[in-house]
Scaffold this motif. Structure first.
Motif, short mmCIF file in Angstrom:
data_model
loop_
_atom_site.label_atom_id
_atom_site.label_comp_id
_atom_site.label_asym_id
_atom_site.label_seq_id
_atom_site.Cartn_x
_atom_site.Cartn_y
_atom_site.Cartn_z
N LEU A 5 0.86 -1.17 0.00
CA LEU A 5 0.00 0.00 0.00
C LEU A 5 0.91 1.23 0.00
N TRP A 6 0.94 1.95 -1.10
CA TRP A 6 1.79 3.11 -1.24
C TRP A 6 1.10 4.32 -0.61
N LEU A 7 1.88 5.12 0.14
CA LEU A 7 1.37 6.33 0.78
C LEU A 7 2.23 7.50 0.33
N SER A 8 1.65 8.43 -0.40
CA SER A 8 2.41 9.54 -0.95
C SER A 8 1.83 10.88 -0.53
N ASN A 9 2.72 11.87 -0.37
CA ASN A 9 2.21 13.24 -0.26
C ASN A 9 1.60 13.65 -1.61
N HIS A 10 0.79 14.69 -1.60
CA HIS A 10 -0.02 15.01 -2.78
C HIS A 10 0.14 16.50 -3.10
N VAL A 11 0.64 16.78 -4.31
CA VAL A 11 0.88 18.16 -4.73
C VAL A 11 0.01 18.53 -5.92
N SER A 12 -0.19 17.61 -6.84
CA SER A 12 -0.83 17.94 -8.11
C SER A 12 -1.48 16.71 -8.72
N TRP A 13 -2.38 16.94 -9.69
CA TRP A 13 -2.90 15.82 -10.47
C TRP A 13 -1.76 15.14 -11.23
N THR A 46 -16.06 13.04 -12.11
CA THR A 46 -16.89 13.93 -12.92
C THR A 46 -16.07 14.79 -13.88
N TRP A 47 -14.74 14.75 -13.79
CA TRP A 47 -13.92 15.55 -14.68
C TRP A 47 -14.07 15.05 -16.12
N PRO A 48 -14.21 15.95 -17.08
CA PRO A 48 -14.31 15.52 -18.49
C PRO A 48 -13.07 14.76 -18.93
N LEU A 49 -13.26 13.66 -19.59
CA LEU A 49 -12.20 12.79 -20.12
C LEU A 49 -11.32 12.19 -19.02
N ALA A 50 -10.72 13.04 -18.19
CA ALA A 50 -9.80 12.54 -17.16
C ALA A 50 -10.53 11.62 -16.19
N GLY A 51 -11.76 11.98 -15.81
CA GLY A 51 -12.52 11.15 -14.89
C GLY A 51 -12.89 9.81 -15.50
N TRP A 52 -13.27 9.83 -16.77
CA TRP A 52 -13.62 8.59 -17.45
C TRP A 52 -12.39 7.69 -17.60
N LEU A 53 -11.27 8.29 -17.97
CA LEU A 53 -10.04 7.51 -18.09
C LEU A 53 -9.61 6.93 -16.76
N ALA A 54 -9.75 7.73 -15.69
CA ALA A 54 -9.39 7.23 -14.36
C ALA A 54 -10.25 6.03 -13.98
N HIS A 55 -11.54 6.12 -14.28
CA HIS A 55 -12.45 5.01 -14.00
C HIS A 55 -12.04 3.76 -14.78
N LYS A 56 -11.75 3.93 -16.05
CA LYS A 56 -11.36 2.79 -16.88
C LYS A 56 -10.02 2.21 -16.46
N ALA A 57 -9.18 3.03 -15.83
CA ALA A 57 -7.87 2.56 -15.37
C ALA A 57 -7.96 1.77 -14.08
#
Length: 255
Positions: free
Chosen positions: A73-81, A103-114
């Motif tokens: 289980l990777w735990l990372s700090n978060h700065v950006s998309w 809900t983000w256009p394109l990026a959200g759909w790709l994230a779901h498919k990934a």
């Protein structure tokens, strides 16, 4: 010259996104046809795509430390998309993301498919989510979460929340702390952070219009998930990331 650079970078990025859309579109009928769980293949394709997406962004990447040889289980700090393509290129990973990303256009759909798993803030379904994450880990798959719960400007850390670490404890899977840092001329990059009321398109255009930044990813010493309760483990992971980023054992908290 500056505008030409922006247009060329944007064209390259759009070409990579188009390739990702094609892969995701073709993968759906394949999964239905085989009627099998193809998460392993999904993760490998996602890693291949994210490597090309990361290459299309104006970053020069340096990776320090050893990639884990067993699922963690990777735990990372978060700065950006941009953390996602830069980290996702390192190993076949699945991500846990806030529900708004879906809900983000394109990026959200790709994230779901990934194969991204989505969490609703304050939904009160932590137990069910931990079970879902636990099943993912028990099947021998890497999973990355951002335990701060949101992005920061890279100059400080927010509290690492431990409530989702129960999945690693119950699965007997170690934690892999990760520190990611964006630099320009040796100083924290002011362009890369995606924070506040920023919108995706404006941030993307500013990023593509900027000079190349240095990105340092440090894979830190793994933490045995059986060596403490979830809050203790979260504090240890946070301290390790703080040490890697700021050279200090005490954690600087974000406001």
């Amino acid at each position: 010259m500056g505008k030409l650079r922006l247009y060329l970078r944007l064209a390259r990025l759009l070409a990579v996104i188009g390739l990702g859309l094609l892969l995701a579109t073709l993968f759906t009928p394949l999964e239905r046809l085989t009627r099998r769980d193809l998460m392993g293949l999904r993760q490998r394709l996602t890693r291949w795509f994210l490597a090309r997406l990361g290459n299309a962004l104006p970053f020069r990447l340096q990776v320090h430390g050893e990639l884990p040889r067993t699922p963690m289980l990777w735990l990372s700090n978060h700065v950006s998309w941009a953390d996602i393509p830069l980290l996702g290129r390192l190993a076949p990973l699945s991500f846990l993301s806030k529900a708004e990303v879906r809900t983000w256009p394109l990026a959200g759909w790709l994230a779901h498919k990934a194969g991204t798993l989505f969490i609703r803030r304050g939904a009160g379904d932590g137990s069910l989510l931990n079970q879902q994450l636990g099943r993912h880990l028990q099947q021998g798959r890497h999973l990355l979460i951002f335990p701060e719960g949101t992005t920061g400007d890279g100059t400080s850390l927010r509290t690492f929340h431990g409530r989702l670490l129960s999945s690693a404890i119950e699965s007997g899977v170690a934690l892999q702390p990760v520190a990611i840092r964006y630099l320009r001329d040796g100083q924290p990059c002011r362009v890369a952070p995606f924070i506040g009321d920023d919108d995706m398109l404006s941030h993307l255009l500013r990023l593509l219009d900027s000079d190349i930044a240095e990105v340092h990813i440090q894979l830190l010493e793994p933490i045995d998930s059986q060596s403490g309760n979830r809050n203790e483990l979260a504090r240890r992971a946070q301290a390790a990331v703080a040490q890697a980023l700021y050279g200090e054992t005490s954690v600087r908290q974000a406001a």
